[in-house]
Design a protein around this motif. Structure first.
Motif, mmCIF file in Angstrom:
data_model
loop_
_atom_site.group_PDB
_atom_site.id
_atom_site.type_symbol
_atom_site.label_atom_id
_atom_site.label_comp_id
_atom_site.label_asym_id
_atom_site.label_seq_id
_atom_site.Cartn_x
_atom_site.Cartn_y
_atom_site.Cartn_z
ATOM 1 N N LEU A 70 3.991 4.354 -6.178
ATOM 2 C CA LEU A 70 3.967 4.469 -4.721
ATOM 3 C C LEU A 70 5.371 4.443 -4.122
ATOM 4 C CD1 LEU A 70 0.909 2.193 -3.865
ATOM 5 C CD2 LEU A 70 1.022 4.696 -3.730
ATOM 6 N N SER A 71 6.267 3.672 -4.713
ATOM 7 C CA SER A 71 7.611 3.537 -4.137
ATOM 8 C C SER A 71 8.431 4.821 -4.251
ATOM 9 C CB SER A 71 8.363 2.375 -4.787
ATOM 10 O OG SER A 71 8.669 2.668 -6.136
ATOM 11 N N GLN A 72 7.933 5.801 -4.963
ATOM 12 C CA GLN A 72 8.640 7.079 -5.102
ATOM 13 C C GLN A 72 8.177 8.106 -4.070
ATOM 14 O OE1 GLN A 72 11.122 7.101 -7.427
ATOM 15 N NE2 GLN A 72 10.449 4.987 -7.671
ATOM 16 N N THR A 73 7.251 7.719 -3.186
ATOM 17 C CA THR A 73 6.662 8.683 -2.258
ATOM 18 C C THR A 73 7.350 8.698 -0.896
ATOM 19 O OG1 THR A 73 5.045 7.125 -1.349
ATOM 20 C CG2 THR A 73 4.395 8.361 -3.348
ATOM 21 N N ARG A 74 7.127 9.763 -0.177
ATOM 22 C CA ARG A 74 7.622 9.932 1.186
ATOM 23 C C ARG A 74 7.022 8.850 2.088
ATOM 24 N NH1 ARG A 74 5.737 12.261 5.786
ATOM 25 N NH2 ARG A 74 7.247 13.328 7.101
ATOM 26 N N GLU A 75 5.722 8.596 1.943
ATOM 27 C CA GLU A 75 5.045 7.601 2.784
ATOM 28 C C GLU A 75 5.672 6.219 2.622
ATOM 29 O OE1 GLU A 75 2.642 11.074 2.348
ATOM 30 O OE2 GLU A 75 3.403 9.763 0.781
ATOM 31 N N TRP A 76 5.987 5.862 1.401
ATOM 32 C CA TRP A 76 6.621 4.560 1.146
ATOM 33 C C TRP A 76 7.987 4.498 1.824
ATOM 34 C CZ3 TRP A 76 4.958 0.349 -1.971
ATOM 35 C CH2 TRP A 76 5.922 -0.646 -2.198
ATOM 36 N N ASP B 108 0.863 -1.178 0.000
ATOM 37 C CA ASP B 108 0.000 0.000 0.000
ATOM 38 C C ASP B 108 0.900 1.228 0.000
ATOM 39 O OD1 ASP B 108 0.891 0.381 2.638
ATOM 40 O OD2 ASP B 108 -0.939 -0.422 3.522
ATOM 41 N N ALA B 109 0.357 2.381 0.322
ATOM 42 C CA ALA B 109 1.140 3.611 0.275
ATOM 43 C C ALA B 109 2.332 3.586 1.228
ATOM 44 C CB ALA B 109 0.245 4.811 0.595
ATOM 45 N N ASN B 110 2.284 2.735 2.256
ATOM 46 C CA ASN B 110 3.355 2.679 3.248
ATOM 47 C C ASN B 110 4.369 1.572 3.000
ATOM 48 O OD1 ASN B 110 2.353 4.854 4.914
ATOM 49 N ND2 ASN B 110 0.686 3.465 5.403
ATOM 50 N N GLY B 111 4.287 0.899 1.860
ATOM 51 C CA GLY B 111 5.261 -0.139 1.537
ATOM 52 C C GLY B 111 4.653 -1.526 1.513
ATOM 53 N N PHE B 112 5.508 -2.520 1.616
ATOM 54 C CA PHE B 112 5.078 -3.918 1.559
ATOM 55 C C PHE B 112 4.391 -4.306 2.862
ATOM 56 C CE2 PHE B 112 8.814 -3.861 -1.326
ATOM 57 C CZ PHE B 112 8.118 -4.114 -2.497
ATOM 58 N N SER B 113 3.394 -5.173 2.737
ATOM 59 C CA SER B 113 2.641 -5.556 3.933
ATOM 60 C C SER B 113 2.473 -7.060 4.070
ATOM 61 C CB SER B 113 1.266 -4.874 3.926
ATOM 62 O OG SER B 113 0.559 -5.189 2.746
ATOM 63 N N GLY B 114 3.127 -7.840 3.236
ATOM 64 C CA GLY B 114 3.050 -9.288 3.356
ATOM 65 C C GLY B 114 2.952 -9.956 2.010
ATOM 66 N N HIS B 115 2.876 -11.283 2.043
ATOM 67 C CA HIS B 115 2.730 -12.031 0.801
ATOM 68 C C HIS B 115 2.083 -13.381 1.095
ATOM 69 C CE1 HIS B 115 6.496 -13.903 2.183
ATOM 70 N NE2 HIS B 115 6.131 -14.945 1.460
#
Length: 174
Positions: A133-139, A97-104
């Motif tokens: 998304l990976s270019q954002t501050r949140e990520w 999501d916007a904050n990065g990876f969250s599982g698989h």
């Protein structure tokens, strides 16, 4: 893949849950089992939504599900279908999501991954979402936080040190 009886254009098979439900519903109708027909009919709308999404995503993938990105109806949770590096020969749904990876979650085939994703509500193609998304501050902050939590859990830094690193990163990215 099956061939259409009207032309030579290939057609994708239906979503496995939809195909199973239609088969069971047809059998119940042949048998005249009204109770089972009623029960199965309750799930038909969900199965039809899965089937429509299945076909949309397969069409967008143009024959290659690996690398395909999809999004849920809230447009906030994403998944990518990837080869699984930790289990060679298998495939994963990599959630983010916007904050990065969250599982698989790992499956045997890319189609198995897509089947599960569609049933879980990931129903629209989202090409380029991870790159965007990976270019954002949140990520950046989310990824750093996950890394710092892993270090904290491994005893490699204190909670206070983790907080200090997060505040420093927040200040750098502002």
């Amino acid at each position: 893949m099956t061939m259409s009886s009207r032309n030579t254009e290939p057609q994708q098979a239906d979503h496995p849950h939809y195909a199973w439900l239609r088969e069971q519903l047809d059998e119940a109708q042949r048998d005249g089992d009204q109770g089972l027909i009623l029960l199965l009919s309750d799930g038909l709308e969900f199965a039809q939504a899965c089937n429509a999404a299945w076909h949309r995503i397969l069409e967008a993938a143009q024959g290659n599900l690996v690398g395909m990105e999809v999004v849920d109806k809230t447009l906030s949770r994403y998944a990518a279908i990837l080869q699984d590096a930790s289990e060679p020969g298998r495939f994963r749904a990599q959630f983010f999501d916007a904050n990065g990876f969250s599982g698989h979650a790992t499956y045997d085939t890319p189609e198995d991954v897509l089947e599960r994703l569609v049933q879980d509500g990931y129903r629209e193609p989202a090409a380029g979402a991870m790159n965007t998304l990976s270019q954002t501050r949140e990520w950046s902050l989310g990824t750093l936080m996950a890394h710092l939590i892993a270090k904290l859990n491994a005893g490699k830094l204190t909670y206070r040190e983790m907080q200090d690193e997060m505040h420093a990163a927040d200040a750098r990215l502002t």
